[in-house]
Design a protein around this motif. Sequence first.
Motif, PDB file in Angstrom:
ATOM      1  N   HIS A   1      45.258  34.261  45.250  1.00 56.45           N
ATOM      2  CA  HIS A   1      45.339  34.903  43.946  1.00 56.45           C
ATOM      3  C   HIS A   1      43.943  35.273  43.492  1.00 56.45           C
TER       4      HIS A   1
ATOM      5  N   ALA B   1      41.750  35.627  39.663  1.00 57.81           N
ATOM      6  CA  ALA B   1      41.867  35.108  38.303  1.00 57.81           C
ATOM      7  C   ALA B   1      40.957  35.862  37.352  1.00 57.81           C
TER       8      ALA B   1
ATOM      9  N   ALA C   1      47.126  28.698  32.493  1.00 53.03           N
ATOM     10  CA  ALA C   1      46.983  30.070  32.954  1.00 53.03           C
ATOM     11  C   ALA C   1      48.347  30.723  33.074  1.00 53.03           C
TER      12      ALA C   1
ATOM     13  N   GLN D   1      50.520  33.380  35.108  1.00 53.99           N
ATOM     14  CA  GLN D   1      50.511  34.043  36.408  1.00 53.99           C
ATOM     15  C   GLN D   1      51.435  35.257  36.398  1.00 53.99           C
TER      16      GLN D   1
ATOM     17  N   GLU E   1      46.162  35.525  37.914  1.00 53.55           N
ATOM     18  CA  GLU E   1      46.339  34.639  36.776  1.00 53.55           C
ATOM     19  C   GLU E   1      45.276  34.937  35.736  1.00 53.55           C
TER      20      GLU E   1
END
Length: 325
Positions: free
Chosen positions: A70, A72, A107, A109, A119
């Motif tokens: 992912h 962020a 967070a 997502q 996220e």
Amino acid sequence: MEKEPIFDVAQLAHFEIYSPKLEESVTFFSDILGMEEVHRQGKSVYMRAYEDQYHNTLIITENDEAGLGHMALRARSPQALERRVEAIEKTGYGIGWIDGDIGHGPAYQFTTPDGHKVEIFWEVDYYDAPNSQQTALLNRPQRRPKRGVPVRRLDHINLLAKDTNKNVEFLEAVLGFNVRERILAEDNSDIATWLSVSNLAHDVAIMGDALGETGRLHHICYWYGYPQHLQDVSDLLIEDGYEIEVAPIKHGISQASCMYVYEPGGNRVELFGDAGYLIFDPDWRTVEWKAEDTNQAILWHGGSNLPKDFFEYGTPLRSKEPVEN
């Protein structure tokens, strides 16, 4: 009337990559790029560059194949986070809240239209250096490491996408990213686009996936500050048998000095030798390059041609034939 700009997203905060060779990947980032390992949990190792303000900017997670876990983003305030979550949920790309992770608090997502996991959060942990890493340079979070040629900070991420325009429009309309430069096909669709919410020429880039796949990673990038460091780290890479994809060059887009190398897990890593230009104009006009200028836009000088598979290679690896445009 033009829409009011969205200023709710402050920056790219970290990214997670998958590696089928966890320890070899950690060694690469630690011994060659001089990054610090700050935490281990389960199959994940958390790392940082010495001028990163937050606890970590890189997570390497063991996985059967390479790729992006992912990326962020950090919001500008708790209220900004709430506004962006509300906007994301309206798109149908939301996943939901998590309690947090090492280095940050709760967070939300979601995914890009192409399926990249993202996220966004507000609460972060700033790095508290142990005594052995304390520095008298008070505006630096820790002492400069004595290993390899240490990178200074996270810079950007480049994502491959099946539908470039759809993903670019999502970043613009939902998250407030600004298109700084783009390469346009003859039909004015985006071949590749560079976007940012900060003063950088790009925090995130979106490039068309030549294999027609979705959700793949082109590269992550860390910043040095001095172009000479690209020459210095090249010596280490060659001596230790790492594969350099593109030796030090200068981009036309962003004007940055850079190079590309593969880390042992198979992910492409870009190293910036300087920041190129910075953007302070609130009415910045998007720079548009034509398709026939793609090679020059990416490789301004330092080489003759990009590798044949530069637009095809991404992680996870795929072996399909390029899509005909």
